[in-house]
Scaffold this motif. Structure first.
Motif, mmCIF file in Angstrom:
data_model
loop_
_atom_site.group_PDB
_atom_site.id
_atom_site.type_symbol
_atom_site.label_atom_id
_atom_site.label_comp_id
_atom_site.label_asym_id
_atom_site.label_seq_id
_atom_site.Cartn_x
_atom_site.Cartn_y
_atom_site.Cartn_z
ATOM 1 N N TYR A 55 9.104 4.158 -41.227
ATOM 2 C CA TYR A 55 8.521 3.806 -39.933
ATOM 3 C C TYR A 55 9.627 3.321 -39.011
ATOM 4 C CZ TYR A 55 5.980 1.016 -36.487
ATOM 5 O OH TYR A 55 5.510 0.475 -35.324
ATOM 6 N N LEU A 56 9.741 3.946 -37.844
ATOM 7 C CA LEU A 56 10.703 3.515 -36.836
ATOM 8 C C LEU A 56 9.940 3.092 -35.592
ATOM 9 C CD1 LEU A 56 13.510 6.214 -37.129
ATOM 10 C CD2 LEU A 56 13.574 3.860 -37.927
ATOM 11 N N PRO A 57 9.890 1.785 -35.318
ATOM 12 C CA PRO A 57 9.208 1.312 -34.107
ATOM 13 C C PRO A 57 10.016 1.658 -32.864
ATOM 14 C CG PRO A 57 10.216 -0.515 -35.277
ATOM 15 C CD PRO A 57 10.426 0.704 -36.125
ATOM 16 N N ALA A 58 9.411 1.462 -31.703
ATOM 17 C CA ALA A 58 10.067 1.798 -30.430
ATOM 18 C C ALA A 58 11.413 1.109 -30.304
ATOM 19 C CB ALA A 58 9.160 1.429 -29.265
ATOM 20 N N LYS A 59 11.447 -0.161 -30.561
ATOM 21 C CA LYS A 59 12.699 -0.914 -30.481
ATOM 22 C C LYS A 59 13.078 -1.325 -31.896
ATOM 23 C CE LYS A 59 11.777 -2.650 -25.901
ATOM 24 N NZ LYS A 59 11.598 -3.803 -25.048
ATOM 25 N N PHE A 60 13.827 -0.456 -32.550
ATOM 26 C CA PHE A 60 14.187 -0.774 -33.929
ATOM 27 C C PHE A 60 15.610 -1.294 -33.985
ATOM 28 C CE2 PHE A 60 15.611 3.582 -33.473
ATOM 29 C CZ PHE A 60 16.800 3.613 -34.164
ATOM 30 N N ASP A 61 15.812 -2.190 -34.895
ATOM 31 C CA ASP A 61 17.147 -2.715 -35.158
ATOM 32 C C ASP A 61 17.325 -2.729 -36.675
ATOM 33 O OD1 ASP A 61 19.627 -3.627 -34.473
ATOM 34 O OD2 ASP A 61 19.015 -5.713 -34.252
ATOM 35 N N LEU A 62 16.968 -1.605 -37.283
ATOM 36 C CA LEU A 62 17.040 -1.492 -38.722
ATOM 37 C C LEU A 62 18.462 -1.186 -39.153
ATOM 38 C CD1 LEU A 62 13.906 0.770 -39.219
ATOM 39 C CD2 LEU A 62 14.022 -1.714 -39.386
ATOM 40 N N GLU A 63 18.800 -1.641 -40.312
ATOM 41 C CA GLU A 63 20.126 -1.384 -40.871
ATOM 42 C C GLU A 63 20.030 -0.261 -41.893
ATOM 43 O OE1 GLU A 63 23.064 -2.756 -40.028
ATOM 44 O OE2 GLU A 63 22.004 -3.821 -38.436
ATOM 45 N N PHE A 64 20.877 0.709 -41.764
ATOM 46 C CA PHE A 64 21.020 1.778 -42.728
ATOM 47 C C PHE A 64 22.463 1.710 -43.202
ATOM 48 C CE2 PHE A 64 17.437 3.015 -40.222
ATOM 49 C CZ PHE A 64 16.597 3.693 -41.094
ATOM 50 N N PRO A 65 22.720 1.144 -44.384
ATOM 51 C CA PRO A 65 24.098 0.956 -44.837
ATOM 52 C C PRO A 65 24.922 2.248 -44.845
ATOM 53 C CG PRO A 65 22.570 -0.159 -46.298
ATOM 54 C CD PRO A 65 21.751 0.642 -45.340
ATOM 55 N N GLU A 66 24.262 3.390 -45.052
ATOM 56 C CA GLU A 66 24.973 4.662 -45.116
ATOM 57 C C GLU A 66 25.271 5.244 -43.734
ATOM 58 O OE1 GLU A 66 21.991 4.001 -46.346
ATOM 59 O OE2 GLU A 66 22.010 4.241 -48.497
ATOM 60 N N VAL A 67 24.722 4.634 -42.693
ATOM 61 C CA VAL A 67 24.819 5.197 -41.341
ATOM 62 C C VAL A 67 25.492 4.195 -40.414
ATOM 63 C CG1 VAL A 67 23.490 6.115 -39.400
ATOM 64 C CG2 VAL A 67 22.666 6.461 -41.734
ATOM 65 N N THR A 89 15.579 15.028 -50.488
ATOM 66 C CA THR A 89 14.160 14.693 -50.370
ATOM 67 C C THR A 89 13.975 13.812 -49.148
ATOM 68 O OG1 THR A 89 13.986 14.685 -52.783
ATOM 69 C CG2 THR A 89 12.181 13.685 -51.565
ATOM 70 N N LEU A 90 12.994 14.157 -48.351
ATOM 71 C CA LEU A 90 12.762 13.410 -47.123
ATOM 72 C C LEU A 90 11.485 12.588 -47.206
ATOM 73 C CD1 LEU A 90 13.467 16.171 -44.472
ATOM 74 C CD2 LEU A 90 14.883 14.189 -44.964
ATOM 75 N N PRO A 91 11.518 11.368 -46.637
ATOM 76 C CA PRO A 91 10.270 10.609 -46.515
ATOM 77 C C PRO A 91 9.471 11.154 -45.339
ATOM 78 C CG PRO A 91 12.046 9.399 -45.477
ATOM 79 C CD PRO A 91 12.655 10.635 -46.097
ATOM 80 N N LYS A 92 8.185 10.846 -45.313
ATOM 81 C CA LYS A 92 7.411 11.101 -44.110
ATOM 82 C C LYS A 92 7.997 10.211 -43.016
ATOM 83 C CE LYS A 92 2.952 12.063 -46.334
ATOM 84 N NZ LYS A 92 3.484 12.522 -47.587
ATOM 85 N N LEU A 93 8.007 10.693 -41.785
ATOM 86 C CA LEU A 93 8.576 9.925 -40.683
ATOM 87 C C LEU A 93 7.472 9.541 -39.707
ATOM 88 C CD1 LEU A 93 11.764 12.050 -39.950
ATOM 89 C CD2 LEU A 93 11.590 9.966 -41.304
ATOM 90 N N PHE A 94 7.359 8.246 -39.444
ATOM 91 C CA PHE A 94 6.396 7.718 -38.483
ATOM 92 C C PHE A 94 7.198 7.044 -37.374
ATOM 93 C CE2 PHE A 94 4.090 7.752 -42.555
ATOM 94 C CZ PHE A 94 3.019 8.561 -42.204
ATOM 95 N N LEU A 95 7.151 7.623 -36.176
ATOM 96 C CA LEU A 95 7.962 7.140 -35.056
ATOM 97 C C LEU A 95 7.066 6.672 -33.914
ATOM 98 C CD1 LEU A 95 9.433 10.184 -36.020
ATOM 99 C CD2 LEU A 95 11.230 8.753 -35.138
ATOM 100 N N VAL A 124 5.134 12.145 -37.739
ATOM 101 C CA VAL A 124 4.039 11.688 -36.888
ATOM 102 C C VAL A 124 4.659 10.783 -35.843
ATOM 103 C CG1 VAL A 124 1.815 10.492 -36.749
ATOM 104 C CG2 VAL A 124 2.402 11.793 -38.814
ATOM 105 N N GLU A 125 4.409 11.118 -34.568
ATOM 106 C CA GLU A 125 5.030 10.363 -33.483
ATOM 107 C C GLU A 125 3.974 9.911 -32.482
ATOM 108 O OE1 GLU A 125 6.175 14.646 -31.545
ATOM 109 O OE2 GLU A 125 7.707 13.092 -31.460
ATOM 110 N N VAL A 126 4.232 8.735 -31.903
ATOM 111 C CA VAL A 126 3.411 8.224 -30.822
ATOM 112 C C VAL A 126 4.185 8.443 -29.533
ATOM 113 C CG1 VAL A 126 2.501 6.131 -29.744
ATOM 114 C CG2 VAL A 126 2.163 6.521 -32.189
ATOM 115 N N CYS A 127 3.522 9.043 -28.542
ATOM 116 C CA CYS A 127 4.128 9.276 -27.223
ATOM 117 C C CYS A 127 3.097 8.954 -26.153
ATOM 118 C CB CYS A 127 4.558 10.727 -27.068
ATOM 119 S SG CYS A 127 5.856 11.238 -28.188
ATOM 120 N N HIS A 128 3.592 8.613 -24.975
ATOM 121 C CA HIS A 128 2.701 8.424 -23.825
ATOM 122 C C HIS A 128 2.454 9.757 -23.177
ATOM 123 C CE1 HIS A 128 1.889 4.196 -23.315
ATOM 124 N NE2 HIS A 128 3.121 3.940 -23.705
#
Length: 128
Positions: A55-67, A89-95, A124-128
């Motif tokens: 899950y990636l929220p609109a304003k994310f500040d997540l850490e990905f050690p590999e990135v 293998t990919l996870p489902k992506l919720f943006l 799956v993405e949320v957009c206006h």
């Protein structure tokens, strides 16, 4: 309103969540007025697919050690999506509102990456 990019259909009305099944891959966009429950639905889906979803929220500040997550929001998102694309293998992506505050160049690049990823997993993405 739920728009399925792959099946080119729009579902309107108050369908019960129990009847909502998700495909293994593809790109689905949730659209609607502010306060209509798009983000709540996205969180609900994430909770029900917890182990296999990112899950990636609109304003994310997540850490990905590999990135390397330095730079603008668009640059970070592109690096994360390219890193995910390289995984076997990919996870489902919720943006949630991924395109908020991005310039047109980054929007196009990210949308293209999401199209590519949707051939292998569900986006799956949320957009206006």
């Amino acid at each position: 309103r739920i728009y399925d990019h792959n099946k080119m259909r729009i579902l309107n009305g108050k369908a019960g969540l129990k009847s909502l099944s998700l495909p293994e891959r593809g790109r689905i966009t949730l659209k609607g007025e502010n306060g209509s429950g798009k983000s709540s639905l996205l969180l609900y889906l994430k909770q029900n697919h917890f182990a296999e979803a990112l899950y990636l929220p609109a304003k994310f500040d997540l850490e990905f050690p590999e990135v390397n997550c330095a730079g603008s929001t668009g640059q970070k998102m592109i690096r994360i999506l390219k890193w995910l694309e390289a995984k076997p293998t990919l996870p489902k992506l919720f943006l949630d509102e991924w395109s908020a505050n991005l310039d047109e160049s980054h929007k196009k690049s990210i949308s293209s990456l999401l199209d590519s990823l949707s051939r292998r997993t569900l986006v799956v993405e949320v957009c206006h």
